[in-house]
Design a protein around this motif. Structure first.
Motif, PDB file in Angstrom:
ATOM      1  N   PHE A 204       0.834  -1.200   0.000  1.00 19.65           N
ATOM      2  CA  PHE A 204       0.000   0.000   0.000  1.00 19.65           C
ATOM      3  C   PHE A 204       0.876   1.259   0.000  1.00 19.65           C
ATOM      4  CE2 PHE A 204      -3.833  -2.343   1.833  1.00 19.65           C
ATOM      5  CZ  PHE A 204      -4.643  -2.094   0.732  1.00 19.65           C
ATOM      6  N   ALA A 205       1.957   1.235   0.775  1.00 23.17           N
ATOM      7  CA  ALA A 205       2.845   2.399   0.839  1.00 23.17           C
ATOM      8  C   ALA A 205       3.494   2.660  -0.516  1.00 23.17           C
ATOM      9  CB  ALA A 205       3.916   2.184   1.907  1.00 23.17           C
ATOM     10  N   GLU A 206       3.942   1.607  -1.186  1.00 25.66           N
ATOM     11  CA  GLU A 206       4.540   1.785  -2.510  1.00 25.66           C
ATOM     12  C   GLU A 206       3.503   2.277  -3.510  1.00 25.66           C
ATOM     13  OE1 GLU A 206       7.036  -0.671  -5.929  1.00 25.66           O
ATOM     14  OE2 GLU A 206       6.827  -1.528  -3.915  1.00 25.66           O
ATOM     15  N   ALA A 207       2.289   1.734  -3.424  1.00 26.22           N
ATOM     16  CA  ALA A 207       1.227   2.200  -4.317  1.00 26.22           C
ATOM     17  C   ALA A 207       0.962   3.688  -4.107  1.00 26.22           C
ATOM     18  CB  ALA A 207      -0.048   1.395  -4.065  1.00 26.22           C
ATOM     19  N   ALA A 208       0.949   4.119  -2.838  1.00 25.40           N
ATOM     20  CA  ALA A 208       0.696   5.528  -2.542  1.00 25.40           C
ATOM     21  C   ALA A 208       1.752   6.440  -3.152  1.00 25.40           C
ATOM     22  CB  ALA A 208       0.631   5.731  -1.029  1.00 25.40           C
ATOM     23  N   GLU A 209       2.992   5.972  -3.208  1.00 23.26           N
ATOM     24  CA  GLU A 209       4.067   6.776  -3.788  1.00 23.26           C
ATOM     25  C   GLU A 209       3.883   6.959  -5.292  1.00 23.26           C
ATOM     26  OE1 GLU A 209       6.733   8.378  -2.426  1.00 23.26           O
ATOM     27  OE2 GLU A 209       5.732   7.980  -0.518  1.00 23.26           O
ATOM     28  N   ARG A 210       3.232   6.020  -5.946  1.00 20.48           N
ATOM     29  CA  ARG A 210       3.122   6.048  -7.402  1.00 20.48           C
ATOM     30  C   ARG A 210       1.786   6.584  -7.907  1.00 20.48           C
ATOM     31  NH1 ARG A 210       7.043   2.900  -9.899  1.00 20.48           N
ATOM     32  NH2 ARG A 210       8.385   1.688  -8.477  1.00 20.48           N
ATOM     33  N   LEU A 211       0.744   6.485  -7.100  1.00 17.45           N
ATOM     34  CA  LEU A 211      -0.592   6.882  -7.555  1.00 17.45           C
ATOM     35  C   LEU A 211      -0.776   8.389  -7.508  1.00 17.45           C
ATOM     36  CD1 LEU A 211      -2.685   4.127  -5.740  1.00 17.45           C
ATOM     37  CD2 LEU A 211      -2.498   4.436  -8.222  1.00 17.45           C
ATOM     38  N   PRO A 212      -1.614   8.937  -8.382  1.00 19.55           N
ATOM     39  CA  PRO A 212      -1.888  10.380  -8.345  1.00 19.55           C
ATOM     40  C   PRO A 212      -2.705  10.740  -7.115  1.00 19.55           C
ATOM     41  CG  PRO A 212      -3.341   9.315  -9.921  1.00 19.55           C
ATOM     42  CD  PRO A 212      -2.377   8.253  -9.461  1.00 19.55           C
ATOM     43  N   GLN A 213      -2.607  11.993  -6.708  1.00 23.98           N
ATOM     44  CA  GLN A 213      -3.364  12.422  -5.536  1.00 23.98           C
ATOM     45  C   GLN A 213      -4.835  12.641  -5.878  1.00 23.98           C
ATOM     46  OE1 GLN A 213      -1.426  14.752  -2.624  1.00 23.98           O
ATOM     47  NE2 GLN A 213      -3.165  16.111  -2.293  1.00 23.98           N
ATOM     48  N   ASP A 214      -5.124  12.966  -7.124  1.00 29.36           N
ATOM     49  CA  ASP A 214      -6.491  13.301  -7.514  1.00 29.36           C
ATOM     50  C   ASP A 214      -6.919  12.506  -8.740  1.00 29.36           C
ATOM     51  OD1 ASP A 214      -6.867  15.549  -5.603  1.00 29.36           O
ATOM     52  OD2 ASP A 214      -5.283  16.484  -6.807  1.00 29.36           O
ATOM     53  N   ASN A 215      -8.223  12.283  -8.836  1.00 28.95           N
ATOM     54  CA  ASN A 215      -8.802  11.771 -10.070  1.00 28.95           C
ATOM     55  C   ASN A 215      -9.004  12.934 -11.037  1.00 28.95           C
ATOM     56  OD1 ASN A 215     -10.446   9.837  -7.771  1.00 28.95           O
ATOM     57  ND2 ASN A 215      -9.408   8.818  -9.462  1.00 28.95           N
ATOM     58  N   GLY A 216      -9.085  12.614 -12.309  1.00 27.88           N
ATOM     59  CA  GLY A 216      -9.277  13.649 -13.323  1.00 27.88           C
ATOM     60  C   GLY A 216      -9.606  13.011 -14.647  1.00 27.88           C
ATOM     61  N   SER A 217      -9.454  13.782 -15.715  1.00 30.51           N
ATOM     62  CA  SER A 217      -9.826  13.281 -17.043  1.00 30.51           C
ATOM     63  C   SER A 217      -8.965  12.105 -17.483  1.00 30.51           C
ATOM     64  CB  SER A 217      -9.722  14.407 -18.075  1.00 30.51           C
ATOM     65  OG  SER A 217      -8.399  14.936 -18.096  1.00 30.51           O
ATOM     66  N   SER A 218      -7.717  12.066 -17.037  1.00 29.66           N
ATOM     67  CA  SER A 218      -6.832  10.970 -17.440  1.00 29.66           C
ATOM     68  C   SER A 218      -6.743   9.868 -16.376  1.00 29.66           C
ATOM     69  CB  SER A 218      -5.424  11.503 -17.740  1.00 29.66           C
ATOM     70  OG  SER A 218      -4.867  12.100 -16.585  1.00 29.66           O
ATOM     71  N   TRP A 219      -7.406  10.085 -15.254  1.00 28.55           N
ATOM     72  CA  TRP A 219      -7.432   9.094 -14.174  1.00 28.55           C
ATOM     73  C   TRP A 219      -8.799   9.198 -13.513  1.00 28.55           C
ATOM     74  CZ3 TRP A 219      -3.552   5.634 -13.684  1.00 28.55           C
ATOM     75  CH2 TRP A 219      -3.546   4.787 -12.568  1.00 28.55           C
ATOM     76  N   VAL A 220      -9.778   8.551 -14.120  1.00 29.31           N
ATOM     77  CA  VAL A 220     -11.178   8.834 -13.828  1.00 29.31           C
ATOM     78  C   VAL A 220     -11.570   8.412 -12.413  1.00 29.31           C
ATOM     79  CG1 VAL A 220     -11.852   8.680 -16.247  1.00 29.31           C
ATOM     80  CG2 VAL A 220     -11.921   6.626 -14.816  1.00 29.31           C
ATOM     81  N   ALA A 221     -12.656   9.002 -11.931  1.00 28.83           N
ATOM     82  CA  ALA A 221     -13.190   8.661 -10.611  1.00 28.83           C
ATOM     83  C   ALA A 221     -13.468   7.165 -10.532  1.00 28.83           C
ATOM     84  CB  ALA A 221     -14.474   9.455 -10.363  1.00 28.83           C
ATOM     85  N   GLY A 222     -13.138   6.601  -9.403  1.00 30.60           N
ATOM     86  CA  GLY A 222     -13.273   5.157  -9.215  1.00 30.60           C
ATOM     87  C   GLY A 222     -11.939   4.439  -9.237  1.00 30.60           C
ATOM     88  N   ARG A 223     -10.915   5.077  -9.847  1.00 31.56           N
ATOM     89  CA  ARG A 223      -9.575   4.501  -9.813  1.00 31.56           C
ATOM     90  C   ARG A 223      -8.877   4.946  -8.533  1.00 31.56           C
ATOM     91  NH1 ARG A 223      -6.919   4.812 -15.871  1.00 31.56           N
ATOM     92  NH2 ARG A 223      -5.514   3.254 -14.923  1.00 31.56           N
ATOM     93  N   ALA A 224      -7.964   4.134  -8.065  1.00 33.17           N
ATOM     94  CA  ALA A 224      -7.302   4.382  -6.785  1.00 33.17           C
ATOM     95  C   ALA A 224      -6.430   5.627  -6.851  1.00 33.17           C
ATOM     96  CB  ALA A 224      -6.455   3.176  -6.401  1.00 33.17           C
ATOM     97  N   THR A 225      -6.311   6.297  -5.730  1.00 31.98           N
ATOM     98  CA  THR A 225      -5.458   7.474  -5.583  1.00 31.98           C
ATOM     99  C   THR A 225      -4.508   7.255  -4.403  1.00 31.98           C
ATOM    100  OG1 THR A 225      -7.058   8.514  -4.114  1.00 31.98           O
ATOM    101  CG2 THR A 225      -7.254   9.019  -6.478  1.00 31.98           C
ATOM    102  N   LYS A 226      -3.634   8.214  -4.235  1.00 30.30           N
ATOM    103  CA  LYS A 226      -2.701   8.181  -3.102  1.00 30.30           C
ATOM    104  C   LYS A 226      -3.465   8.059  -1.779  1.00 30.30           C
ATOM    105  CE  LYS A 226       0.962  11.064  -1.036  1.00 30.30           C
ATOM    106  NZ  LYS A 226       2.164  10.292  -1.439  1.00 30.30           N
ATOM    107  N   GLY A 227      -4.521   8.870  -1.646  1.00 29.49           N
ATOM    108  CA  GLY A 227      -5.296   8.851  -0.406  1.00 29.49           C
ATOM    109  C   GLY A 227      -5.946   7.499  -0.153  1.00 29.49           C
ATOM    110  N   ALA A 228      -6.422   6.847  -1.209  1.00 28.06           N
ATOM    111  CA  ALA A 228      -7.050   5.533  -1.048  1.00 28.06           C
ATOM    112  C   ALA A 228      -6.049   4.518  -0.512  1.00 28.06           C
ATOM    113  CB  ALA A 228      -7.633   5.064  -2.379  1.00 28.06           C
ATOM    114  N   ALA A 229      -4.841   4.525  -1.054  1.00 31.81           N
ATOM    115  CA  ALA A 229      -3.815   3.584  -0.602  1.00 31.81           C
ATOM    116  C   ALA A 229      -3.416   3.846   0.840  1.00 31.81           C
ATOM    117  CB  ALA A 229      -2.599   3.659  -1.526  1.00 31.81           C
ATOM    118  N   LEU A 230      -3.252   5.115   1.193  1.00 31.12           N
ATOM    119  CA  LEU A 230      -2.869   5.447   2.563  1.00 31.12           C
ATOM    120  C   LEU A 230      -3.989   5.119   3.551  1.00 31.12           C
ATOM    121  CD1 LEU A 230      -1.012   8.863   2.072  1.00 31.12           C
ATOM    122  CD2 LEU A 230       0.005   6.607   2.502  1.00 31.12           C
ATOM    123  N   ALA A 231      -5.238   5.365   3.148  1.00 33.94           N
ATOM    124  CA  ALA A 231      -6.365   5.126   4.044  1.00 33.94           C
ATOM    125  C   ALA A 231      -6.533   3.638   4.332  1.00 33.94           C
ATOM    126  CB  ALA A 231      -7.643   5.709   3.450  1.00 33.94           C
TER     127      ALA A 231
END
Length: 566
Positions: A204-231
């Motif tokens: 989870f920690a490694e995923a958090a380092e690589r995932l974007p902090q926010d969803n957007g047009s290129s990373w749509v809602a429903g995909r994991a973010t930094k916050g999801a991995a940390l939570a």
């Protein structure tokens, strides 16, 4: 008039000649219901679609995954995870009563029989995706995010395994094929709980380092973010520190949840507690599954609605759960509370009660619910009385009045399933902080005490429950946090795991499944008589963990160790 259509002879003969001369090519067809491996491993768009499909698992059991395949955990099903606990009783059984009655066995896990197989299937898919990712052409930045996403999905599957079975088999990055030695003892070695948790926390920690902090047009809602991995890492480390696991420290759990809080990205939703579970996006939801038309879930309104409305009752709340809701003065609902009226026991309750449970007299869809007898429209005297609640209550949480209850097919089932939200992060933080530092102390690196975190939740707009006393002691704070989790996170797939990790299931799950009989008297008043809605409820020490399915043990040639007591 009758028409006879005949093909010209030359077309028939020509077709036969073509078939005869090209027989080999004709038979060597390409399947159209699946993607060829070479395409998956060379086309970056197809590969990314394969990765995002990992958020969804495989349907492995009858009567699950109505509408779309399941995600993580259980989520929206006809029988929800709440009906394996003291939260609710599934009115139509569907292999849930055997769980309530402690009749689980490796040969029969009822509605809980799919978690092991589905999780490891997904883990293999993640490992395969990682092996392809190393070779496929795409930008380094996007490849890094996809690696984080794959490791997030894999870690979440392991979290599902750990909280249900305890010790797990860690597959690493191995991708096994039919030509491999599938009886290799290493494939069946269950690691210690600590080793499993440490591995998943690191993922989870490694995923958090690589995932974007926010969803957007290129990373749509429903995909994991930094916050999801940390939570989710914070949830895992809270479990690790809990008595059942005893594989981590409360201080580490505090730090993990504080990392989410320090993002300053999430907050408690102030648009109404009930409404939070009906909208697709809020500042409280950290990670959730979204649904759309033609990709819906169970039609919750008809599946759980009162019989008088044409509903099927479904997951009917127990009196055990009703009793957890305090009155608006912050005290329990019993005769020692001056606000409690035995003749009107639902008055003056924590507002989350009415947002979660339909009770006799509750306003719903143009009239009041009538569970009383004789003559109540939502009682055994109403229509379709085979769908009358056995507990005397119906579920309100998740119900969207904008969706049709009768004949809803294709026009309902679009509510999001929230896997983790900010209120849980605050509850996780408060529990760990209270255990590590006490109720009033502010942990190193934090800005809140345990009391302050709980009071934030109780002060949510529309809830406005009294603050906990600033001078509360650690033991009372522990009980207050447990009650707050039970109420705030009701029917969100937490109770099953909370009572186990606290090691209080031998008490809570051996309580009778309680309900209520409400009799309407000739003068218009009501008499409330407790009842047992389901007899034989039972919990043994072995039930702290699920049994591994017997088929998995046999497939391993008995190398896979079963959980104790089974």
């Amino acid at each position: 008039m009758k028409y006879n259509y005949k093909l010209p002879v030359f077309i028939v003969i020509g077709s036969l000649l073509t078939l005869g001369s090209c027989k080999k090519d004709f038979l060597e067809t390409t399947a159209t219901d699946r993607i060829p491996t070479n395409t998956l491993e060379t086309d970056s768009a197809v590969f990314e679609a394969f990765v995002t499909n990992g958020y969804i698992g495989t349907r492995l059991q009858d009567k699950e995954a109505d509408g779309t395949n399941p995600g993580f955990g259980r989520g929206f099903e006809y029988s929800m995870a709440s009906s394996f606990t003291d939260e609710s009783l599934y009115n139509n059984d569907d292999n849930t009563w055997m769980v309530q009655r402690g009749q689980l066995a490796p040969e029969n896990l009822g509605a809980l029989g799919v978690l092991w197989g589905r999780s490891y299937r997904s883990i293999r898919e993640c490992n395969y995706a990682l092996s392809v990712l190393a070779k496929i052409e795409m930008s380094a930045g996007h490849k890094s995010m996809l690696e984080g996403e794959i490791k997030f999905i894999r870690a979440f599957r392991y979290l599902d395994l750990i909280r249900n079975y305890g010790r797990v088999v860690l597959m690493g990055d191995r991708v096994l094929g039919l030509n491999d030695n599938l009886q290799d003892p290493a494939l069946f070695k269950r690691e210690t709980i600590k080793d499993g948790i440490d591995y998943v926390a690191a993922q989870f920690a490694e995923a958090a380092e690589r995932l974007p902090q926010d969803n957007g047009s290129s990373w749509v809602a429903g995909r994991a973010t930094k916050g999801a991995a940390l939570a989710l890492r914070g949830r895992l480390l809270l479990y690790a520190a809990s008595p059942l696991y005893n594989a981590g420290t409360w201080a580490d759990a505090v730090t993990a949840s504080q990392q989410v809080m320090s993002l300053n990205k999430y907050a408690l939703y102030q648009g109404g507690y009930a409404n939070m579970f009906l909208i697709n996006e809020s500042n409280e939801a950290i990670f959730q599954r979204l649904y759309t038309r033609n990709a819906n879930h169970v039609h919750m309104e008809i599946a759980n609605g009162p019989n008088g409305y044409g509903g099927w009752a479904g997951n009917t709340p127990m009196q055990n759960m009703v009793d957890a809701y305090q009155l608006t003065n912050g005290l329990p609902a019993n005769t020692s509370n001056p606000l409690y009226d035995p003749a009107n026991p639902y008055a003056n309750r924590d507002p989350r009660f009415a947002a979660t449970i339909l009770y006799n007299g509750a306003p719903y869809r143009g009239r009041n619910v009538e569970t009383f007898i004789p003559g109540g429209r939502d009682s055994r005297d109403g229509q379709d009385n085979w769908n009358t609640s056995k507990t005397g209550y119906y579920l309100k949480k998740y119900m969207n009045d904008a969706y049709p209850l009768q004949n809803p097919w294709g026009n309902a089932g679009f509510q999001p399933w929230i896997y983790i939200r900010y209120a849980e992060v605050l509850l996780n933080f408060a529990e760990a902080s209270n255990e590590a530092y006490g109720p009033q102390a502010v942990a190193p690196g934090s800005s809140l005490s345990a009391v302050q975190a709980i009071n934030m939740i109780r002060a949510r707009q529309g809830v406005n429950m009294p603050a906990l006393s600033a001078g509360i002691n650690q033991m009372d704070m522990r009980l207050a946090i447990r009650n707050e989790r039970q109420v705030e996170l009701a029917y969100e797939e937490h109770r099953f795991y909370d009572v186990r990790r606290w090691q209080i299931a031998a008490v809570t799950e051996n309580e009778p499944a309680k309900g209520i009989i409400i009799t309407k008297n000739t003068n218009g008043t009501f008499t409330y008589t407790p009842k047992v809605a389901l007899d034989g409820r039972r919990f043994e020490t072995k039930h702290y963990w699920l049994p591994i399915p017997r088929t998995e043990i046999l497939t391993s040639n008995n190398q896979l160790e079963q959980n104790p007591g089974y």
